[in-house]
Every structure is written in C-alpha cells, then in structure tokens.
Design a protein around this motif. Structure first.
Motif, mmCIF file in Angstrom:
data_model
loop_
_atom_site.group_PDB
_atom_site.id
_atom_site.type_symbol
_atom_site.label_atom_id
_atom_site.label_comp_id
_atom_site.label_asym_id
_atom_site.label_seq_id
_atom_site.Cartn_x
_atom_site.Cartn_y
_atom_site.Cartn_z
ATOM 1 N N ARG A 1 2.068 11.688 -8.478
ATOM 2 C CA ARG A 1 1.639 12.212 -9.631
ATOM 3 C C ARG A 1 0.841 13.403 -9.510
ATOM 4 N NH1 ARG A 1 -0.955 6.810 -11.993
ATOM 5 N NH2 ARG A 1 -1.637 8.487 -13.898
ATOM 6 N N GLY A 2 0.759 13.857 -8.046
ATOM 7 C CA GLY A 2 0.024 14.914 -7.963
ATOM 8 C C GLY A 2 -0.953 15.096 -6.687
ATOM 9 N N THR A 3 -1.833 15.998 -6.423
ATOM 10 C CA THR A 3 -2.655 16.086 -5.321
ATOM 11 C C THR A 3 -3.987 15.259 -5.835
ATOM 12 O OG1 THR A 3 -3.470 18.042 -6.070
ATOM 13 C CG2 THR A 3 -1.558 18.120 -4.643
ATOM 14 N N GLY A 4 -4.898 15.085 -4.655
ATOM 15 C CA GLY A 4 -5.942 14.568 -4.642
ATOM 16 C C GLY A 4 -6.174 13.178 -5.474
ATOM 17 N N ARG A 5 -5.181 12.273 -5.736
ATOM 18 C CA ARG A 5 -5.290 11.307 -6.313
ATOM 19 C C ARG A 5 -5.376 9.989 -5.440
ATOM 20 N NH1 ARG A 5 -4.255 12.208 -11.335
ATOM 21 N NH2 ARG A 5 -4.688 10.047 -11.692
ATOM 22 N N VAL A 6 -5.748 10.473 -4.196
ATOM 23 C CA VAL A 6 -5.868 9.286 -3.154
ATOM 24 C C VAL A 6 -7.260 9.625 -2.601
ATOM 25 C CG1 VAL A 6 -5.181 8.168 -0.793
ATOM 26 C CG2 VAL A 6 -3.434 8.751 -2.529
ATOM 27 N N ALA A 7 -8.227 8.759 -2.679
ATOM 28 C CA ALA A 7 -9.544 9.184 -2.033
ATOM 29 C C ALA A 7 -9.906 7.981 -0.903
ATOM 30 C CB ALA A 7 -10.623 9.151 -3.149
ATOM 31 N N TRP A 8 -10.784 8.415 0.212
ATOM 32 C CA TRP A 8 -11.489 7.599 1.234
ATOM 33 C C TRP A 8 -12.843 7.649 1.203
ATOM 34 C CZ3 TRP A 8 -8.766 5.280 5.389
ATOM 35 C CH2 TRP A 8 -9.774 4.777 6.417
ATOM 36 N N ILE A 9 -13.495 6.569 1.103
ATOM 37 C CA ILE A 9 -15.153 6.362 1.300
ATOM 38 C C ILE A 9 -15.152 5.421 2.398
ATOM 39 C CG2 ILE A 9 -15.153 4.763 -0.663
ATOM 40 C CD1 ILE A 9 -17.945 6.326 -1.176
ATOM 41 N N GLY A 10 -15.882 5.908 3.391
ATOM 42 C CA GLY A 10 -15.913 4.897 4.490
ATOM 43 C C GLY A 10 -17.212 5.372 5.493
ATOM 44 N N LEU B 1 0.756 -1.049 -0.046
ATOM 45 C CA LEU B 1 0.005 -0.055 -0.029
ATOM 46 C C LEU B 1 0.926 1.048 -0.083
ATOM 47 C CD1 LEU B 1 -2.617 1.486 0.241
ATOM 48 C CD2 LEU B 1 -2.662 1.118 2.322
ATOM 49 N N ALA B 2 1.740 1.302 0.556
ATOM 50 C CA ALA B 2 2.810 2.187 0.752
ATOM 51 C C ALA B 2 3.208 2.443 -0.585
ATOM 52 C CB ALA B 2 3.940 2.335 1.993
ATOM 53 N N ALA B 3 3.818 1.505 -1.255
ATOM 54 C CA ALA B 3 4.430 1.900 -2.518
ATOM 55 C C ALA B 3 3.344 2.584 -3.353
ATOM 56 C CB ALA B 3 4.981 0.378 -3.105
ATOM 57 N N LYS B 4 2.142 1.986 -3.550
ATOM 58 C CA LYS B 4 1.049 2.722 -4.404
ATOM 59 C C LYS B 4 0.911 3.947 -3.943
ATOM 60 C CE LYS B 4 -0.036 -0.744 -6.976
ATOM 61 N NZ LYS B 4 0.096 -0.861 -8.472
ATOM 62 N N LEU B 5 0.871 4.295 -2.895
ATOM 63 C CA LEU B 5 0.538 5.680 -2.408
ATOM 64 C C LEU B 5 1.731 6.777 -2.885
ATOM 65 C CD1 LEU B 5 -0.762 4.870 1.234
ATOM 66 C CD2 LEU B 5 -1.937 5.970 -0.664
ATOM 67 N N GLU C 1 -11.808 10.408 12.992
ATOM 68 C CA GLU C 1 -12.039 11.578 11.844
ATOM 69 C C GLU C 1 -10.693 12.397 11.700
ATOM 70 O OE1 GLU C 1 -12.259 15.053 12.505
ATOM 71 O OE2 GLU C 1 -12.665 15.419 10.396
ATOM 72 N N ARG C 2 -10.187 12.542 12.877
ATOM 73 C CA ARG C 2 -8.923 13.389 12.682
ATOM 74 C C ARG C 2 -7.707 12.543 12.013
ATOM 75 N NH1 ARG C 2 -6.257 16.337 17.942
ATOM 76 N NH2 ARG C 2 -5.142 14.350 18.074
ATOM 77 N N LEU C 3 -7.629 11.185 12.437
ATOM 78 C CA LEU C 3 -6.622 10.549 11.682
ATOM 79 C C LEU C 3 -6.728 10.507 10.328
ATOM 80 C CD1 LEU C 3 -4.221 8.748 12.012
ATOM 81 C CD2 LEU C 3 -5.521 7.000 12.465
ATOM 82 N N THR C 4 -8.065 10.281 9.866
ATOM 83 C CA THR C 4 -8.169 10.060 8.507
ATOM 84 C C THR C 4 -7.847 11.460 7.867
ATOM 85 O OG1 THR C 4 -10.332 10.610 8.764
ATOM 86 C CG2 THR C 4 -9.591 8.105 8.352
ATOM 87 N N ARG C 5 -8.261 12.681 8.333
ATOM 88 C CA ARG C 5 -8.032 13.829 7.687
ATOM 89 C C ARG C 5 -6.437 14.304 7.654
ATOM 90 N NH1 ARG C 5 -8.469 18.202 11.047
ATOM 91 N NH2 ARG C 5 -9.942 17.049 12.271
ATOM 92 N N GLU C 6 -5.716 13.774 8.640
ATOM 93 C CA GLU C 6 -4.431 14.183 8.912
ATOM 94 C C GLU C 6 -3.585 13.419 7.811
ATOM 95 O OE1 GLU C 6 -3.922 16.049 13.232
ATOM 96 O OE2 GLU C 6 -3.514 13.960 13.004
ATOM 97 N N TRP C 7 -3.902 12.030 7.709
ATOM 98 C CA TRP C 7 -3.439 11.192 6.903
ATOM 99 C C TRP C 7 -3.363 11.324 5.513
ATOM 100 C CZ3 TRP C 7 -4.848 7.495 3.157
ATOM 101 C CH2 TRP C 7 -3.817 6.173 3.085
ATOM 102 N N LEU C 8 -4.743 11.830 5.113
ATOM 103 C CA LEU C 8 -5.000 12.136 3.785
ATOM 104 C C LEU C 8 -4.060 13.390 3.323
ATOM 105 C CD1 LEU C 8 -8.971 11.514 3.140
ATOM 106 C CD2 LEU C 8 -7.114 10.467 1.989
ATOM 107 N N ALA C 9 -4.125 14.171 4.147
ATOM 108 C CA ALA C 9 -3.351 15.302 3.945
ATOM 109 C C ALA C 9 -1.615 14.957 3.650
ATOM 110 C CB ALA C 9 -3.296 16.304 5.275
ATOM 111 N N LEU C 10 -1.371 13.939 4.346
ATOM 112 C CA LEU C 10 -0.039 13.484 4.054
ATOM 113 C C LEU C 10 0.395 12.883 2.672
ATOM 114 C CD1 LEU C 10 1.598 12.009 7.239
ATOM 115 C CD2 LEU C 10 2.293 11.084 5.025
ATOM 116 N N VAL C 11 -0.942 12.066 2.028
ATOM 117 C CA VAL C 11 -0.757 11.904 0.686
ATOM 118 C C VAL C 11 -1.496 12.861 -0.236
ATOM 119 C CG1 VAL C 11 -0.972 9.505 1.280
ATOM 120 C CG2 VAL C 11 -3.119 10.548 1.219
ATOM 121 N N GLU C 12 -1.235 13.941 0.295
ATOM 122 C CA GLU C 12 -1.653 14.987 -0.564
ATOM 123 C C GLU C 12 -3.065 15.188 -1.076
ATOM 124 O OE1 GLU C 12 0.370 17.529 -0.515
ATOM 125 O OE2 GLU C 12 2.172 16.361 0.090
#
Lengths: 141, 963
Positions: free
Chosen positions: B137-146, B127-131, B154-165
């Motif tokens: 490749r840019g921002t907003g290329r990782v998405a979360w639906i849950g 997973l780390a490799a894919k991320l 809630e905070r962890l997912t927000r901060e984590w997503l920020a980490l993957v831009e």
C-alpha cells in the motif's frame, strides 16, 4: 553388610568394573575433590568404553538404548543426606577421608547399598575423632 | 541432667514415644549429564556475563547460574558503568525472568477479545502476510516503537524497516532528556547529553535530578557521589544541595533543601547565575563570555524573583558562594522540571551555571556518546500518535515499551485503537499488549543474545545465561524469519543464520578474531576509554521569555508532581513482588501507591493520614491514599509513577493509581497545576518502619556527627561485662557500615532476598508486621534546624540487619539451643533445631529476627530462582541474617583448596557486594590489616544501641551533617 540397595534402572555393578579395570572412584565420580557433589558420570563416560566393550551384555544394551534416545539414566540415590545439610565432598577428600569410610566397600558391591545410615550422630563420631569442625554452621545453614 | 534428656523424659512421661533420631531422608533421583560440559561442575555456580536491560543505564551483570538456571544477578566488576555493583531494580530483575505472568508463546487476539495460542510458524506467517499488504500500500505504513537499542539490534531494526519500505522507528523511554539535548545544542553547539563526574566535584547542586535513583545512570552516579561524600566528610558546609519542590530519596541525602516553587526552577537557576556574575564569583574560564551572560541574565536578579521562586535573596547569594568557592562543582537539571514548559530554560540555565562555575571540561564534558541521544523526541512521538490516529500506519510493532500506560494522558491508547494490526514483542502482559492483535513474546534479556552500549567506550554484550524457559523467541530471530518469508532476496542482505550469528557478525566486523569474541563475551563486552572532546560555549542570543514565570496560580491552589518510583521506575517492574514488598525509602509504603501531602496542607484541607482521596486535574481523576510528608512544599502534592496498572499482573494489578492520567495529554509536563483533593473514605496504607525522629535524651539509633567533631578521636566507654569474652581463635567476622555513604536505595535488601531465599510475605502479612526481609533500611530524621530557606532534613538511612552480637540477648533464651555463638563470631541460627517459641525474637533489641508464621511459597516458576546453597525454611522456623554464611564457607573452602591463608576480600556477602555506594564492608576483625578492622576503629564509628552492651560485630560510621 546391610540389606541390598535399591533397584537401579540399569544393574550397574561396581564390583565388575573394579575387578575388570581397577578403576579409581574418581574416574567416574570426578568432581569429588573439587566440588560439593561427587557427581554421577555423564553417559558419555560410560559410552567411552561401552561403544565397543561387552556390547552384547543386556545391561550394556539398555545403556546404549538410553544413549541412542538421548535420555539420561535416572539413578536412584543411595547415599542420602537431607536437603538442610550442606555436605561437601571436597573438604572430606582434602582431609584424606577414603571413599569407603562413608560409602562402604563399594568396589565389592554388585548393587550399591548404604553401608551406614548417614545420621548426624554418625558424622559427629568421626568429626570428634579427627578434630574436624563440630560447629553447627559447618553444615547447617 | 542434659537438656535433651530432660525433654525426652518429659515427653515419655506424657506417654509419647521417644524417637531415636530422624527417619532417613527420602532418596531422590540423580540425573547425570549426557555429555558433561568442560567448564561447568554440577552443583557449582557458573557466572555468565551479560547486560541488565531494566533501564537505559546498561549496567554489566554476571548472571549466577547453577545447574543451567539463573539464581541471582550480580554486578560485573569489569564493567565501567557499575563496577561490580547493582541497584535494587537490577537485583530484582531475576524475578522478571521467572515471572509467572509471562507470555508462554505466541498469541493471536480473536474478534471477541480472547486470545488463542498459535505456533511460531503460523504467527510469523501471519505477520509476514500483514507486512506484505502494508508494503503493497505504500511506504511508511509500518512503524516500530521500542526500548532504546544500540549496536546490532539498532542496525537490524533499521535494515528490517527499510525492507518493509519504512523508516518510522522510535526508541521511546518514559524518562527522556530532550530538553537537555536541546539546551546543549544552544549553549555548546552539541545536541547531546553531557557526561557528568560527580566524584570530581566538590559540591553538587541538583534541580530535582534523582541521580541516586532513576536519573540516567543511578549506579554509576551513586558510586561517584559516595566517593565525593567520603572526600568531603570534613567540609563544614556540606557538599550537596537539592533544589526542588519535592524531596525525593536523592533529596533526602542532600545537606540542604531549597524548596523552590514548582515550575520556578529555571527562574532560580537563572537568578543563581545572576548572583554569581554580579558578586564577581564567576570562574576565569568564562571571562570571554561574561558580558553576554551578564546581559542575558540581567532580568533575573534574585531580589526580583523572590515572589516567583519563593527563595530568599540571601539564600541565593549564599548558594552562589557555596557553588563557586568549592570548585569544581556540578549542577544538574532534571526531576519534574525535565518535562515542563520551562524545561529547556532550566537546562540552559544549568549549563550556564556550570560554565560560570568553571565546571565545563571538568565535571561536565561532551563527546560521551550517550545512548540516550538516540531517544525519540516528544514531537516525534506526537507525530507517530497522529499518524496512528489518522490510520496512516497499517502495522505497528511494539518492543519492550508500554506507551499506552507510561505516556501521560490517554491519547496514545486511543490512537492505538485505530491501528489495524498491532504486534507486541513484550514478555509480559501490559496495557499496550491489551491492544495488540498478535503477541510474539521476546526472550527475557537473561535468555538473549545482543548488545547494548550505554555510552562510547562501553560496548556491553548480552548472552543467554540459560535456555528459554517458555516458548518465546528472540525478537531478532522473529525479524529475520519474517523478512525471509516476506522477501527472500532482499532479506539476504541481512545475512544468513539466526540472530545470534547476526550479533557475532556485527561484532566480528569490530573484532576480527574468534578469540576476541570469546574474550569479549567473558568480560561482558569491550571497554575502552573514550576521551571527552573539547567543547566551547557559544555566545547565543537566548530566546528566553522576559521572565520564565510559572503559570500564575490562584492562592491555595495545589500543584501535583508525578515522580519516577525508585523501585517501579515508570511501572515496568511493578509485577516484581520484591519491589512491591521492600518499603519505598521515602514514604515507607508497601504494596500500594500513595499521594504525598504536607501535614499543614492536609490539616487545611481536612485530610488525615490514610485518607482515601479523589484527585482531580484538568486531564483526569484518580483515587489514592494520603501519606503525610514534610518533604513537599505546602502548595505541592506528589504521586509516584508506576502504580495503577491495569494489565493482568498478579502483583501490580489495581494497586494504587496511575498518576500519568492526571497529567496534560501532550506529554509536556510531569506536573499539573490546580488539582483538587476530595476525601472519599479511609484505608490503611501499609507502612513499614515509619520514619522516626530521634528521641531526645536517648542515644539514637542512627547517629550523626558534625564535620568538626569528625576530626576528633572519641573515647569509648564500654560497660563492664559479667561474662568472659568469647575466644575467636581463627576468624571473627564483622562488618562496617558507613552511614555517610548509604543513600537508602535498598539494593542490599533485594540482593539479600535473592541470595538467601527470603520469602515474600505478601500484603496481609506485611500489615501484621510479618515481612521477612533480613536486612531493612530504616530512615531517621534528625531534629530539623529551621533555617531561612535552605532547610536541612538530616535524614539518615540505617541498614539494619542481625548485629551478630558478641553478647547476644537472643542466645540465652532459646530453650533448644537453636541459636548460639559460633567460634567465628556469628550468631548461628540452626533451622532444624528451632521449635518456634519466638523467645529469641522477643529478646532481640534490634528486631532483626524474622519468623515464618506460614509456609513460604514461590509461585511457579519462581522456585527455579532459589539458591541451592541456602536451606529453604518452612513454617515455624526463625530466620535472620547470617552474614551470608554460605559465602563464608565457600570462601574458606577456596582458600583451603588453593592452599593459602584466607585473604581480606575472599568473602563478600550479597548486601556488601551489590551496594553501589560501597557502604557495607565485610571482613575478619581478627585481621588487623583488613578493611573492616580499620573502619571499625574510625573516629566516626559507633554501635547501635551500644548502651545495651550487646557488643555487636557491626560498626556503623556516623553520617556527617554540616554545621
């Protein structure tokens, strides 16, 4: 006295421990007065003394090996009632039934053996004598 | 000669050897602790406070654990939402913990579609490799639906997503309340879900909101509604009217049904506002707004809308009067109308109704901080779908959501196929994991740390009730580990340690001391009163269309409504065998889906009960089975959601049809017009305890009483008795069941399954009438009094269980005395004596005795959920309700241990404990001060089949139905 009890993983002798320290049953079987199961002591209780006491004894060495391996001792049950009987120690201890009445003179045993067959008829004998409940739902539910 | 000697002689004469007694039971191995925990006694239950996550209501639960495994889930009495009770889905949740179909560990999907297990290390590295690639490749290329998350996750997912831009995160629920939020924004200037107080209202009007089943917070609303019913028992006009094209379970509880045309709910609500204003019934608090309200609803006179709503003006005016005179009242929207082209119109109209009724600030308040406010809007979901389809997303993570199945149509599923790397954090296979490339199974909620706050003032916590039984990993830990692999430096902002320490740090910021953390854990969270904020209605220029007409439909056309299943919800609990086996309260069907059709419509279409029909809409077609039901309009057919699962789930796969396939794919509606039905064959639906009209002439099983009669004491004439009465020297156990409070939700049934090791019979056995439930909900419809539009179904839900009769017909017929009357009033069933003649069940007039025709089995690891305090029965043994005798013995033991007399409330059977309406009360009938004694002497009390002189220990309180 009945035939010798089953072979246990460690030849724990109640007699030796009673003679040496006059330990009360509930020192190790500590939940008898507050739960259904009397309980078999945690390994920690044994090691409390046997970290230092009689460490050269072969059975104590076996014990220590179990402890070092973090493996609990698989004791063989001697006082058996079937699963559809809900026996509770607490009520009996509260009624001042001595441990030896059902389990026999365990403090004299090197290897624990069943002193009585724990059949329903045998239980009922004492229940009738002491006017304890004889309603089926007391134990069978 | 004694019976036993007689049998011995007979068998000896037959040549068989006579056994002296049972052979000794086999001895077992006793495994002690290594280090005994301080507060846990072996064999005794320990309760762990946590939160149920089966739906967004977020009820607090106490997980009952014995020997380090969870055996039952009960409501947490301290939790403000459910106050110690729990619904049927919450009770069944223990089964999902031990679901045999759970993922056992991380899985990688190979090119050929098969799965390969891998270690957690490898999985996280993959997973780390894919991320890393996606981030490059840019921002907003990782998405979360849950699923909806609050607090630490809630905070962890927000901060984590920020980490993957990325900031693409959607909390997605099948049943959202977006129209309500938008309406509240328009009318009140607050885009939020209001707080409702059913218990403070004197009259409830629901436009299809099934608040007793799945809508928002069913346990809390059921408790409130039951309080309302009790308080208004003598109201001659009733206290609850349901306006909807289909009567759900909630609707069956209503005192009146307004069968409004599907899609015309908004028009009806607006016409009600019009009538209230025109008839001068509006509350004085709305006087400043009255002028613009009047001009807003001017086109919606009831007389003008009759053709659209199919409701007579006289009924609208009568309803307007009822709504306003019994103030404060409460109107709620919902139902099929929550996804509808006119959904916002309806919710605005409902808010206006509440305004003119004077309910704002009393039964409808704002500032409640509902977690549901954080749900994704439909537009956001469609946006994500488009982004997925266009290949803008490289990695999609799906966490406890199943959009490929739950969202209408098939658009999400096809969009999913375009995503290069889909990661699922689900626990069990579903239609979305079927498209996942990597599966990183999360712990079950009962194995997890975390928190969930359903509303302001209720910060619930989750803590593990047992160690994980499979090689799963907390999603929080997965996120932290992957973040550290990806970008160790930036990941430091997430903090050190595992997810458990992340959670405790999050709470540490809120509660400064360790003791506070432990206290919160014990209570299941931190609870405080959140005062509602003052919210004023705005004058707004409504952007209503001229008249919100439902789409014009040709005569004779059918509208299909897809409704939430009270048990399966949106399908998420479809693999739970209890929820498949407990009969649906409305249709009484088990183990299958169905389509509800009015008998007149069926006749017109040439369809009959149990016909297999193909259902075709503009969006798709499915095949299902007909269930005739008078609780739908003649131009409406209805199908439950949650069936037609395709995932490899043993209890859910290929059962029923997926109703969502028929709905418009843009998710705009729960209903679709112009469906056609074609008969394809015949298949028997398994239906248990089909509803019965109360037979004329005989005293009925379920009795009703008019409010006027409820105030009058009645005489009781018990027939003479041949036998002397039993002496109940100490206790005499009894129950009182209030039919006025019972909503038919069946939570008691699931609780009984959990507590008493009741086996699941399975579909085939159910077809033979061999279901094993000890308590069942029977539904009786009283003869319907045809009224012009506000029809009354007068359904009564009767929980039927062993009546523990004083003069039990089952006792004298047992040849081996396996059943007898015990000194405390219970009808005892001793499993070990039973030889299986079934004469007792034959003689029981209530038919509450269940026989084990086959050996019950629990597919591994479900046997871990068995209650050790209750014997597991084998084949050939009769069983039945025992009033939870194991709890009675335990309760008496506690009183003896504490050296005090037994008190009322020391013992609560599982059914009484879980009932959200608190309809079941248990206690000692020998105690004149106990609740059960007082209720048994209530004017409304009666015994079922009293005339048979069985003298049951259960008193039922008649349901109050309006004049």
């Amino acid at each position: 006295m009945r035939a010798e009890g089953p072979q246990q993983p460690i030849d724990f002798s109640h007699r030796a421990h009673y003679v040496a320290d006059n330990l009360d049953c509930e020192y190790c079987h500590s939940t008898a007065r507050r739960a259904a199961l009397a309980g078999v002591p945690a390994l920690e209780r044994c090691m409390g003394c046997h970290r230092f006491v009689a460490t050269a004894h072969p059975d104590v060495a076996k014990l220590t090996r179990y402890w070092d391996r973090r493996a609990p001792i698989p004791w063989v049950q001697v006082s058996v009632v079937p699963r559809f009987v809900h026996f509770t120690h607490e009520a009996h201890v509260r009624a001042k039934v001595a441990c030896a009445e059902c389990h026999g003179p365990v403090e004299q045993m090197d290897r624990v053996a069943a002193a009585h067959d724990l059949t329903m008829g045998w239980c009922l004998q004492c229940h009738r004598q002491r006017r304890a409940p004889v309603d089926c739902l007391t134990c069978h539910y | 000669m004694k019976r036993r000697d007689f049998l011995k002689v007979i068998s000896a004469a037959g040549g068989a050897a006579v056994a002296q007694g049972c052979s000794p039971a086999p001895s077992e191995t006793l495994i002690p602790y290594l280090v005994a925990p301080d507060d846990i006694v072996a064999g005794e239950a320990a309760f762990v406070a946590t939160t149920c996550r089966e739906c967004p209501a977020g009820c607090g639960v106490l997980a009952k654990t014995v020997d380090a495994r969870v055996i039952k889930v009960e409501g947490n009495p301290e939790h403000p939402v459910n106050r110690g009770t729990l619904c049927v889905r919450g009770q069944a949740s223990v089964q999902s913990l031990y679901d045999p179909d759970r993922f056992r560990g991380p899985l990688l999907r190979r090119g050929d579609g098969s799965y390969q297990s891998m270690s957690w290390d490898d999985a996280e590295a993959a997973l780390a490799a894919k991320l890393r690639e996606a981030r490059a490749r840019g921002t907003g290329r990782v998405a979360w639906i849950g699923q909806l998350a609050t607090g630490s996750f809630e905070r962890l997912t927000r901060e984590w997503l920020a980490l993957v831009e990325s900031d693409r995160r959607l909390f997605c629920e099948t049943f959202d309340h977006e129209p309500l939020r938008r309406a509240a924004a328009m009318v009140m200037g607050r885009a939020e879900i209001p707080t409702y107080r059913f218990d403070e209202a004197n009259f409830v009007l629901s436009f299809g909101a099934d608040f007793l089943e799945t809508w928002m917070s069913n346990v809390e609303f059921t408790r409130q509604y039951a309080a309302l019913r009790r308080r208004r028992a003598t109201d001659p006009f009733g206290c609850f009217v349901f306006a909807s094209p289909r009567l759900s379970l909630t609707g069956l509880n209503a005192d009146g049904w307004v069968a409004v045309r599907a899609g015309a709910e908004a028009a009806l609500a607006l016409s009600l506002v019009h009538a209230i204003v025109a008839d001068g019934l509006s509350h004085e608090s709305v006087r400043p707004h009255l002028d613009w309200v009047r001009s807003l609803v001017a086109p919606y006179a009831p007389e003008a809308l009759t053709a659209i709503t199919d409701v007579q003006p006289a009924d609208v005016h009568a309803l307007a009067r009822q709504f306003t005179t019994a103030g404060p009242s409460l109107a709620v929207g919902g139902g099929a109308a929550t996804r509808d082209p006119h959904a916002i119109d309806l919710e605005v109209a409902v808010l206006l109704l509440n305004a003119v009724g004077g309910n704002l600030g009393r039964t409808v308040t704002f500032g409640g901080g509902s977690a549901l406010d954080g749900l994704a809007t439909r537009d956001e979901i469609l946006d994500l779908e488009r982004a997925l389809a266009h290949g803008n997303i490289d990695v999609l993570l799906v966490h406890h959501a199943n959009p490929a199945y739950a969202l209408p149509g098939g658009a999400f599923e096809s969009a999913l196929a375009r995503v290069p790397f889909v990661v699922s954090l689900a626990s069990t296979p579903d239609e979305t994991t079927a498209q996942a490339h990597l599966i990183l199974p999360d712990h079950h909620s009962l194995e997890s740390w975390g928190d969930y706050a359903p509303r302001a003032g209720v910060a619930g916590m989750l803590q593990p009730a047992m160690a994980p039984i499979l090689s799963t990993r907390a999603s929080g830990d997965v996120l932290l580990n992957v973040a550290r692999r990806l970008d160790a430096e930036r990941a430091m902002a997430l903090g050190p340690g595992d997810y458990a320490s992340y959670v405790s740090r999050f709470w540490g910021a809120l509660s400064p001391s360790d003791q506070a953390w432990t206290d919160a854990l014990k209570r299941g969270g931190r609870y405080s009163n959140a005062a509602p904020v003052a919210a004023a209605m705005r004058d707004f220029t409504g952007s209503f269309p001229a008249v919100p007409l439902p789409d014009s439909r040709p005569a004779g056309s059918l509208t299909l409504i897809a409704f939430p299943s009270p048990f399966l919800y949106d399908g998420r609990q479809a693999n739970d065998a209890w929820l498949q086996e407990i009969p649906d309260p409305v249709s009484r069907t088990v183990w299958n889906g169905w389509i509800e059709i009015h008998p007149d419509t069926a006749r017109r279409l040439g369809l009959a009960q149990d016909d297999v029909v193909g259902v075709q809409s503009a969006s798709g077609s499915v095949t299902t089975v007909v269930r005739l039901y008078e609780g739908v309009r003649r131009d409406v057919v209805a199908m439950p959601l949650g069936y037609g699962r395709r995932a490899p789930l043993r209890n859910a796969q290929a059962r029923g049809a997926r109703a969502a396939a028929l709905l418009p794919p843009d998710g705009s509606s729960w209903r679709v017009d112009g469906v056609s039905l074609v008969r394809q064959g015949r298949r028997r639906l398994i239906v248990l305890q089909a509803e019965t009209e109360m037979p004329p002439g005989r005293p009925p099983m379920a009795q009703v009483i008019r409010p006027s009669a409820a105030a009058v004491a009645r005489e009781r004439h018990l027939p003479a008795d041949l036998y002397p009465p039993h002496a109940h020297r100490e206790h005499r156990w009894g129950m009182a069941i209030d039919l006025n409070a019972c909503t038919g939700c069946s939570a008691c049934v699931a609780a009984c399954y959990a507590e008493n090791n009741v086996p699941v019979a399975g579909e085939r056995a159910c077809a033979e009438g061999r279901e094993m439930s000890w308590i069942r909900i029977e539904r009786y419809d009283a003869p319907r009094v045809p009224a012009s539009g506000v029809r009354r179904f007068e359904s009564v839900f009767l929980p039927m269980l062993c009546q523990q009769c004083d003069e039990a017909p089952c006792e004298p017929v047992c040849p081996v005395y396996a059943t007898y009357h015990n000194p405390e009033g219970l009808n005892a069933q001793v499993y070990v004596r039973c030889i299986g003649t079934r004469f007792c069940s034959n003689n029981c007039p209530y038919k509450v005795r269940r026989f084990n025709f086959s050996r019950p089995s629990w597919p591994s690891p479900l046997e871990l959920s068995l209650n050790p305090d209750v014997t597991v029965r084998s084949a050939g043994v009769m069983e039945k309700c025992t009033f939870c005798v194991q709890r009675i013995q335990a309760g008496k033991n506690v009183a003896a241990r504490e050296q005090r007399p037994f008190r009322d409330g020391d013992v609560t059977p599982a059914c009484a404990q879980t009932c959200p309406a608190q309809a079941i009360v248990f206690g000692d009938l020998n105690d004149p001060a106990s609740r059960v004694t007082r209720l048994s002497q209530d004017r409304r009390s009666y015994h079922v089949l009293e005339e048979l002189n069985t003298r049951p220990a259960i008193a039922y309180l008649k349901r109050v139905v309006p004049e």
